[in-house]
Scaffold this motif. Structure first.
Motif, short mmCIF file in Angstrom:
data_model
loop_
_atom_site.label_atom_id
_atom_site.label_comp_id
_atom_site.label_asym_id
_atom_site.label_seq_id
_atom_site.Cartn_x
_atom_site.Cartn_y
_atom_site.Cartn_z
N UNK A 402 0.85 -1.19 0.00
CA UNK A 402 0.00 0.00 0.00
C UNK A 402 0.89 1.24 0.00
N UNK A 403 0.63 2.13 -0.96
CA UNK A 403 1.42 3.37 -1.08
C UNK A 403 2.91 3.07 -1.20
N UNK A 404 3.23 1.98 -1.94
CA UNK A 404 4.61 1.64 -2.20
C UNK A 404 5.33 0.95 -1.08
N UNK A 405 4.64 0.60 0.01
CA UNK A 405 5.27 -0.03 1.17
C UNK A 405 4.62 -1.38 1.45
N UNK A 406 5.50 -2.37 1.68
CA UNK A 406 5.01 -3.71 2.05
C UNK A 406 4.85 -3.79 3.56
N UNK A 407 3.72 -4.30 4.03
CA UNK A 407 3.46 -4.45 5.47
C UNK A 407 3.06 -5.89 5.75
N UNK A 408 3.71 -6.50 6.75
CA UNK A 408 3.40 -7.88 7.12
C UNK A 408 1.95 -7.96 7.62
N UNK A 409 1.20 -8.86 7.06
CA UNK A 409 -0.22 -9.07 7.40
C UNK A 409 -1.05 -7.81 7.19
N UNK A 410 -0.50 -6.89 6.40
CA UNK A 410 -1.23 -5.65 6.12
C UNK A 410 -1.42 -4.80 7.35
#
Length: 968
Positions: A402-410
């Motif tokens: 999201x917005x160019x950034x990967x986040x674990x489990x969102x």
């Protein structure tokens, strides 16, 4: 369809297939006949049968011709020919023909049969064969081929071609190259040289030519585009591809559109499957496909592979390779904008149709592989309604971009830890994630809904998921489940308790059909079956199973790449396995509409066997039989199954499971009727029922006359035993009667000599006392009353003694007994007695007669003693059904009250009469007579009191015998 997309099966010597076949023909019943240098074979799709060969004059066969009526013409390499008709062979010697090998047959539309040999041609005329020559327009001497082409009969000589004028039976020369092109099946406009490479050929329904080249091994298949003189494609198939031999010797297409190829090593079959394998580019790793597939909105699909760049396939078009995109992909998706997402070897790639965008991978997902940083395996990728990309990486977890950034489990703490097995999005943009251990998570705008075993989910590790609208299906290693509107999963169980274990792909079509991709193949469950199951959870839907024989090669990988099944927007179902990618159109599934014709081959019993056409009566003692049958279904013979019944044994049709034989044991003599039908792979039933009638001859001890004789002997024996038993019972009864008679006499004597004599002495003393002068008048009156009572008792005693003695004979006539009763009653009375008889007298059963006489005696005595009557009439009336005895007097009469009062005083005579009547099954009525008196009526049924005929015949004999015993 390309040659590589056809289903191929090679029949070799281990299957019983012949080698070096010279000709293949198909009879109207569907059997393939294969002529070889070693005899004639009949093939039903399973078994090669060469039993007919022993009937032929030669085993070296060159040509065959199947007639519409089922006859088969057989031409031999060394001359002569035979006709096979209903299992019998008639031969035509070589001398009746032009000589040489019989190389071909052809029948005109007017019915004339022509043959060609290596030395000439001939036709059948009025039962004999005539050789054609110059008079018929044939100028050649060395025929090469004779064939029917496009409704015309062509003859090919060494360098000349002829066509037959059927009306005049004349041959006229035609252009050799053009005729050869027609024979081969070449399109119009294709130039052919005399040195053409075609020497065995066939044209299939698609227009492609199958032929054998002298300069090339195996099969060559060419296809022409309309208007082109050169083939648009050329394919080859040889031993490296599985062909049974080095060279194709003969081509044939059967009525089910299967292509048969004879080689020096066996027989090959090429057929069109229900699934169409995708012909991938030559550089694509077909040996281990391992593809991931995703559908777009234009009816096409995207294919990714760990070893090759991505492909785009639309309809029947050739796959388009996208250089630089998707190399190393093991998961894929197409977002709502039509952009294709695939992980590459070291980043995540997105293709918009023109450009490839590279997105850095999630943190911690790169590993070192031989000095190169590559992304660990991907298990699923999807894009949600907000445009965020979700991806599951093995051993790491789920990430959201999201917005160019990967986040674990969102960034959502409610999501389970660890990687998801599948990641998909539905039409509303929700993200569905499946996990091991019966867990599913749904992400809808950062809101997480979890499903697990508490919601009824019990499919184990969730390998596949389908979510469209309200229809949600989950599959796993323990089965398939549907999410009901109440939020509870319920498991699907099919016919035969099939739980569909290990399914990794699931699709529900717009028409409502459910398709499942599992280790056993692809399942199709009809829309109506699913609809019924949704209404009735206890319902077990039926299904259709597609396997490798239908064009699916290999089994799907349960986890990755994935998914293993999708539906494209043009309605096709695409199936990915470890070795293959194929598709099927549910609305246009290829079906075999040819009904199989069942043939009963043989009936066998013990060591004997008979052809079904000539089954004799089976010998006596036959207990077990074996019936062999078959049906020539050539496309998928392994799926043909049969239903049979022996009418006299089976209540319902039996399914043999494709065994093609039936066994029966414990057979009994009689006539039997056997029936069998076949169903092909698509459930098409035989047009007719094959029948076999046979008889098992009974042994002499099983014959009707013998059974009747035994029955008569048994009957006579039983009759003799019965008669002996009857005589024994009668003798015993006589002895009892005599003993009872003797006992009655003894009792009567004792009563007379003791009781009556004592009472008589007492009476004399009382008489003397009554005359004494010392008595007062009162005392004398008392003594006089005692005297009267004593006299009455003496009379009753004498009556009892008389009754004992008068019941001594059970042979006395009824009238005699009635007269005796009247005589005894009238001894001390002035009352008159009359006896009347109406009807024909009949003999009575002795025991019942005594009971009846006892009732009449009591009635008569009562009338004489108590009625104060002037007369008593006894009437006996014989009718067909009853015996009626009336005792009527004109006395003072009697009432039920008087009878009741007498019983209280100890008089039980009338009660005894009623009890005896009930014992006899009769009816006793006591009522007043007209104008005065009493009428006692006894009605007895004849079946209860009549004497048996045997007793009547022997009654006199019994009387004589008893008299003899008395005289001893």
């Amino acid at each position: 369809m390309l040659l590589s997309q056809l289903q191929h099966h090679a029949y070799l010597s281990r299957d019983g297939a012949p080698s070096n076949a010279t000709w293949i023909a198909q009879a109207p019943d569907g059997f393939l006949w294969i002529g070889t240098q070693n005899g004639l074979y009949r093939f039903d799709g399973v078994h090669f049968d060469n039993s007919v060969t022993r009937l032929l004059p030669s085993t070296n066969i060159f040509s065959l011709y199947a007639e519409p009526n089922g006859d088969l013409w057989i031409g031999y390499t060394f001359g002569g020919m035979s006709l096979l008709h209903d299992g019998k062979v008639s031969n035509v010697p070589s001398a009746a023909l032009p000589g040489g090998s019989v190389i071909g047959f052809a029948r005109t539309r007017r019915g004339t049969l022509w043959i060609a040999t290596t030395r000439g041609i001939a036709w059948q005329k009025e039962g004999h064969w005539e050789t054609a020559g110059t008079a018929q327009g044939y100028l050649g001497h060395g025929p090469q081929a004779l064939a029917e082409v496009n409704g015309k009969i062509y003859l090919f000589d060494i360098a000349t071609a002829y066509v037959l004028d059927e009306h005049s039976n004349q041959w006229r020369p035609i252009d050799y190259l053009r005729a050869t092109g027609d024979l081969i099946g070449l399109p119009a406009g294709v130039d052919l040289k005399k040195s053409n490479p075609y020497w065995a050929s066939l044209r299939d329904p698609s227009g492609a030519i199958w032929y054998t080249r002298e300069d090339q091994e195996g099969i060559t298949r060419e296809h022409w585009t309309d208007g082109n003189s050169s083939p648009s494609s050329e394919e080859h198939f040889d031993r490296r591809d599985g062909l049974s031999g080095q060279f194709a010797l003969f081509y044939f297409m059967d009525r089910e559109s299967n292509i048969w190829v004879a080689t020096e090593g066996g027989i090959d079959r090429f057929s069109v499957g229900k699934f169409t394998p995708v012909h991938l580019p030559s550089n694509f790793p077909n040996e281990v496909t391992n593809v991931t597939i995703a559908a777009d909105a234009r009816g096409g699909i995207w294919v990714g592979s760990p070893r090759e760049y991505g492909l785009y396939i639309k309809g029947d078009q050739s796959p388009i390779r996208i250089p630089g995109f998707g190399l190393g992909a093991d998961c894929s998706t197409v977002d709502s904008h039509g952009f294709v997402w695939m992980p590459g070897r070291n980043d995540v790639e997105m293709y918009d149709g023109l450009h490839i965008a590279h997105v850095p991978p999630p943190p911690g997902t790169l590993i070192d592989e031989r000095g190169e940083q590559v992304i660990q395996a991907c298990q699923g990728i999807a894009v949600d309604a907000a445009g965020d990309t979700w991806i599951s990486i093995v051993k790491v977890g789920v990430f959201r971009l999201a917005n160019g950034t990967w986040t674990l489990n969102g960034g959502l703490k409610a999501l389970p830890e660890g990687p998801a097995i599948r990641v998909i999005n539905d039409e509303s943009g929700r993200i569905w994630l499946t996990y091991p251990g019966n867990r599913i998570a749904v992400v809808d705008h950062d809101h997480v809904t979890l499903y697990n075993s508490s919601n009824g989910l019990s499919v184990g590790n969730v390998f596949g998921l389908y979510a469209h609208g309200t229809h949600v299906w989950a599959t796993g290693d323990d089965g398939v489940a549907y999410l009901s509107p109440s939020g509870v999963f319920k498991n699907l169980i099919g016919k035969g308790d099939n739980t569909f274990r290990g399914v990794s792909g699931v699709v529900q079509t717009q028409a409502g059909e459910l398709w499942l991709n599992g280790p056993d193949g692809v399942y199709r469950i009809g829309a109506s079956e699913i609809a019924t199951w949704l209404k009735r959870p206890d319902f077990t839907p039926s299904y259709e199973l597609f396997t490798q024989a239908d064009g699916i090669n290999g089994a799907p990988l349960p986890i990755r790449p994935g998914p293993t099944m999708i539906e494209s927007t043009d309605g096709r179902i695409w199936v990915a396995t470890k070795q293959n990618l194929s598709w099927i159109d549910p609305a246009h599934i290829r079906r075999n509409t040819v009904a199989p014709d069942v043939t009963i081959n043989t009936l066998a019993s013990a060591d004997s066997s008979w052809p079904a056409s000539s089954v004799p009566s089976l010998p006596p003692g036959t207990r077990s039989i074996h019936i062999a049958y078959t049906a020539p279904a050539l496309s998928m013979p392994e799926r043909v199954h049969f239903r049979y019944r022996l009418k006299e044994v089976d209540e319902n049709w039996q399914d043999d499971g494709g065994r093609r034989e039936a066994f029966y044991t414990n057979m009994q003599p009689g006539s039997y009727h056997f029936e069998v039908i076949a169903l092909n792979e698509d459930g098409v039933v035989s047009g007719r029922t094959a029948t076999l009638n046979f008889t098992i001859t009974p042994a002499f001890y099983q014959a009707t006359w013998f059974k009747a004789l035994v029955a008569c002997v048994v009957g006579v024996a039983l009759w003799l035993v019965y008669m002996l038993r009857l005589r024994f019972v009668e003798r015993r009864y006589r002895l009892l009667r005599i003993e009872r008679h003797s006992e009655r006499e003894r009792i009567a004597r004792n009563l007379h000599d003791t009781l009556l004599q004592g009472m008589q002495g007492i009476l004399l003393q009382i008489e003397m006392l009554s005359k004494s002068r010392d008595l007062s008048d009162t005392q004398r009156q008392r003594i006089t009353r005692i005297e009267e009572k004593m006299r009455e008792s003496l009379v009753e005693g004498r009556d009892a003694i008389s009754a004992l003695r008068q019941a001594d004979s059970d042979h006395a006539d009824l009238m005699e007994k009635l007269k005796a009763i009247g005589a005894d009653a009238a001894v001390h009375s002035d009352t008159r007695l009359s006896i009347l008889v109406d009807g024909e007298p009949r003999p009575l059963c002795t025991m019942h007669c005594e009971e009846m006489i006892a009732i009449v005696r009591e009635s008569v005595i009562n009338a004489f003693k108590h009625a104060q009557a002037e007369w008593v009439v006894v009437s006996v009336n014989y009718t067909d059904d009853t015996l009626t005895v009336d005792v009527t007097d004109n006395g003072i009469g009697v009432t039920e009250q008087k009878i009741h009062d007498k019983q209280k005083e100890g008089h039980w005579g009338i009660a005894g009469m009623r009890e005896r009547a009930i014992k006899l099954g009769g009816q006793l009525t006591i009522r007043g007579a007209s104008p005065r008196g009493t009428k006692v009526e006894l009605v007895l049924p004849w079946q209860a009191i009549q004497a048996s005929r045997a007793f009547i015949r022997r009654r006199r004999h019994f009387a004589d015998y008893e008299d003899a015993l008395r005289d001893r």
